[in-house]
Design a protein around this motif. Sequence first.
Motif, PDB file in Angstrom:
ATOM      1  N   THR A  16      -8.927  -1.725   8.655  1.00  0.00           N
ATOM      2  CA  THR A  16      -9.845  -0.583   8.617  1.00  0.00           C
ATOM      3  C   THR A  16     -11.254  -1.063   8.926  1.00  0.00           C
ATOM      4  OG1 THR A  16      -8.497   0.574   6.970  1.00  0.00           O
ATOM      5  CG2 THR A  16     -10.797   1.272   7.188  1.00  0.00           C
ATOM      6  N   MET A  17     -11.960  -0.321   9.789  1.00  0.00           N
ATOM      7  CA  MET A  17     -13.339  -0.672  10.128  1.00  0.00           C
ATOM      8  C   MET A  17     -14.163   0.596  10.223  1.00  0.00           C
ATOM      9  SD  MET A  17     -12.850  -3.688  12.994  1.00  0.00           S
ATOM     10  CE  MET A  17     -14.592  -4.153  12.970  1.00  0.00           C
ATOM     11  N   ILE A  46      -3.688   4.592  15.735  1.00  0.00           N
ATOM     12  CA  ILE A  46      -4.696   4.537  14.687  1.00  0.00           C
ATOM     13  C   ILE A  46      -4.827   5.910  14.030  1.00  0.00           C
ATOM     14  CG2 ILE A  46      -5.984   2.799  16.014  1.00  0.00           C
ATOM     15  CD1 ILE A  46      -8.173   5.131  16.262  1.00  0.00           C
ATOM     16  N   ARG A  47      -5.538   5.912  12.908  1.00  0.00           N
ATOM     17  CA  ARG A  47      -5.890   7.175  12.250  1.00  0.00           C
ATOM     18  C   ARG A  47      -7.386   7.163  11.992  1.00  0.00           C
ATOM     19  NH1 ARG A  47      -6.084   8.469   6.838  1.00  0.00           N
ATOM     20  NH2 ARG A  47      -5.043   6.505   6.323  1.00  0.00           N
ATOM     21  N   ARG A  48      -8.053   8.205  12.435  1.00  0.00           N
ATOM     22  CA  ARG A  48      -9.488   8.297  12.166  1.00  0.00           C
ATOM     23  C   ARG A  48      -9.707   8.720  10.723  1.00  0.00           C
ATOM     24  NH1 ARG A  48     -12.384  12.186  15.819  1.00  0.00           N
ATOM     25  NH2 ARG A  48     -10.395  13.319  15.780  1.00  0.00           N
ATOM     26  N   ALA A  53     -12.117   4.075  11.244  1.00  0.00           N
ATOM     27  CA  ALA A  53     -10.732   4.188  11.708  1.00  0.00           C
ATOM     28  C   ALA A  53      -9.883   3.144  11.013  1.00  0.00           C
ATOM     29  CB  ALA A  53     -10.659   4.002  13.223  1.00  0.00           C
ATOM     30  N   THR A  54      -8.588   3.431  10.918  1.00  0.00           N
ATOM     31  CA  THR A  54      -7.649   2.484  10.313  1.00  0.00           C
ATOM     32  C   THR A  54      -6.402   2.391  11.169  1.00  0.00           C
ATOM     33  OG1 THR A  54      -6.482   1.889   8.272  1.00  0.00           O
ATOM     34  CG2 THR A  54      -6.511   4.225   8.852  1.00  0.00           C
ATOM     35  N   LEU A  55      -5.793   1.227  11.201  1.00  0.00           N
ATOM     36  CA  LEU A  55      -4.567   1.026  11.963  1.00  0.00           C
ATOM     37  C   LEU A  55      -3.415   1.706  11.235  1.00  0.00           C
ATOM     38  CD1 LEU A  55      -3.665  -0.631  14.531  1.00  0.00           C
ATOM     39  CD2 LEU A  55      -2.867  -2.363  12.937  1.00  0.00           C
TER      40      LEU A  55
END
Length: 248
Positions: A16-17, A46-48, A53-55
Amino acid sequence: MQRSEKILDLLAIHRTMSIHQLKEELFCSTSSLRRDLIDLEATGSIRRIRGGATLVSGTNFDYSSQFRNNLQVKEKEHISDIARDFVTNGMSLFLDSSSTVIKLCPYLDQLRNITVATNGLHTSLLLGNSTHINTFITGGQLLNRSATLLGEEATDWIAHMKADLAFISCRGVDADGIYDADIRQAKIKQAMLMNAKKTILLVDNTKIGTHFFHRICTFSQLHAIVTDQEPSETLKQAIENQGCLLLY
């Protein structure tokens, strides 16, 4: 490498970033980054989330070859240093396109009269510099990002050959066998396994204890597994009970 590919590789490391963190790594505008994230979310990779966003957990996309080649370098070199002892002059080999198996290439150059068939572009280019190795490369579809040839053409080509040894890697290993994220990757590794007298799995510790959708084989179909750390007792027993060597 395209920006979207860099985003996937960064998220593969950090999971997650934030938008701010991604912008600092990618040197791009917020609007450009948001467009890329929207496109990647549409692919299911990914999922925003709010502010970043996170993988997606368990995602089956393939990491880029550049990303894979920079991971676990010392561990992969340790594995290849053990695996080299399986190869002697005059052998024929299948090598898959993995960043672990490619570490064998410098050792093969020290031998004589070696024949190699591979579906890896980087692997074939490295081996092509040697005067002691006869190198063959499969046909097939070039998989984006991974410098890998896959598809029916590649698997059919392997099926018409016979090798002394196959060296393959995978994306996951658990007590039930070894796995890959892409069915096309799984199929060509199965073709190599079926058409080699013995198959050696080279796998670093980050793959141990994980599984993916496509099972390549069970341990009974492998001659040996070479890794860089001692696995859990449960996994060791599962491997050894099926007659497979375990080296680390």
